[in-house]
Design a protein around this motif. Sequence first.
Motif, mmCIF file in Angstrom:
data_model
loop_
_atom_site.group_PDB
_atom_site.id
_atom_site.type_symbol
_atom_site.label_atom_id
_atom_site.label_comp_id
_atom_site.label_asym_id
_atom_site.label_seq_id
_atom_site.Cartn_x
_atom_site.Cartn_y
_atom_site.Cartn_z
ATOM 1 N N THR A 256 0.853 -1.193 0.000
ATOM 2 C CA THR A 256 0.000 0.000 0.000
ATOM 3 C C THR A 256 0.886 1.239 0.000
ATOM 4 O O THR A 256 2.109 1.150 0.155
ATOM 5 C CB THR A 256 -0.902 0.026 1.241
ATOM 6 N N CYS A 280 -7.374 8.904 -1.297
ATOM 7 C CA CYS A 280 -7.249 7.445 -1.319
ATOM 8 C C CYS A 280 -8.618 6.780 -1.189
ATOM 9 O O CYS A 280 -8.944 5.831 -1.912
ATOM 10 C CB CYS A 280 -6.323 6.974 -0.202
ATOM 11 N N GLU A 281 -9.404 7.286 -0.255
ATOM 12 C CA GLU A 281 -10.735 6.693 -0.049
ATOM 13 C C GLU A 281 -11.615 6.884 -1.276
ATOM 14 O O GLU A 281 -12.320 5.960 -1.699
ATOM 15 C CB GLU A 281 -11.374 7.321 1.189
ATOM 16 N N LYS A 282 -11.576 8.077 -1.849
ATOM 17 C CA LYS A 282 -12.396 8.364 -3.031
ATOM 18 C C LYS A 282 -11.964 7.521 -4.230
ATOM 19 O O LYS A 282 -12.800 7.046 -5.004
ATOM 20 C CB LYS A 282 -12.303 9.843 -3.368
ATOM 21 N N SER A 284 -10.280 4.626 -4.158
ATOM 22 C CA SER A 284 -10.043 3.217 -3.784
ATOM 23 C C SER A 284 -8.565 2.853 -3.899
ATOM 24 O O SER A 284 -8.194 1.790 -4.410
ATOM 25 C CB SER A 284 -10.898 2.283 -4.650
ATOM 26 N N PRO A 286 -5.300 1.742 -2.025
ATOM 27 C CA PRO A 286 -4.958 1.127 -0.733
ATOM 28 C C PRO A 286 -3.883 1.925 -0.010
ATOM 29 O O PRO A 286 -2.833 2.243 -0.575
ATOM 30 C CB PRO A 286 -4.453 -0.270 -1.111
#
Length: 349
Positions: A256, A280-282, A284, A286
């Motif tokens: 990651t 990162c969350e938006k 995807s 890792p």
Amino acid sequence: MYQFNEERTTGLLKRLVETPSPSGFTEKVMKVISNEFEDIGVPYKKTNKGAIIATVKGKDDSRHRLLTAHTDTLGAMVKEIKSNGRLKLAMIGGFNWNAVEGEYCHIHTASGKEVRGTILMHQTTVHVYRNAGTAERNADNIEVRIDEKVKNAAETKALGIEVGDFVSFDPRFEVTPSGFIKSRHLDDKASTALLVDLVRSVKENVIELPHTTHFYISNNEEIGYGGNSNVPAETVEYIAVDMGAIGDGQTSDEYTVSICAKDSSGPYHYALTRHLTGLCEKGSIPFKLDIYPYYGSDASAAIRAGFDVKHALFGPGIESSHALERTHVDSLKATALLLHSYITSEMMD
């Protein structure tokens, strides 16, 4: 849609790690970087300290971003030519002597001649030294066995070797079929390769960045002052792209992108760090958030130098830092994706 070019990035990484560049001896590797930027067609400047700053203009030229990675590595210098013709060493950067025991090396003489050698304990021969396994690994016991017919200091000096000559460690670069990259000096040449390829991708795909962005390749980070000067006055956000440290109590891994919330210099800018985790969350991507207890970066060096910037740090997870390092192409890919997402995002208010 951005695509990580694994073959191109690892190919450049191999060239970088196989170009010796202990801190203070980085001209050859910086020439590799300048050749890359010239081939890409991006303007750059060279600082008095030898760093290179490439610039890509964006829509907003009033608030700039800066991303940095460093090409300098650990290494050593000749401290003393011993009476038996072997060499005592002085460290460049922070590592343990046992991390280089048994490694092949180059001694770089002032004339440009390179002499091969091996870094060994003086008490290596188990048939002679009862304490071969227990003797302390320190500067008094570690020495370089030179691969030339030398029996005394005069014969070593006749090769052109003198106190102050640089010594570089063989990297032993390898990419395994399972996707692992093993080599010395992945810190921070992995991030350097990623930044250079990011610039190439931006130019090839004619991507217009929302903000003018500088790509700062520094060459003195391992000794504490790589990216602490020549920061353009318009810079608002400063990102150090450097390794994630893996070990007990850490969340970072080899698969990651590691985002550092705090290191030995203190917390990184909270809002900018949150901007990175949000990307990162938006997307995807890792990632792992982590704290590195015995660590500093070019971003923290810039803060100590007095630059009024928002600073953050992320990069690929590197196993066994400052020794026989390893990462995985998954970590390079995750870092590359975050780099692209970041430079194409709008700056925080």
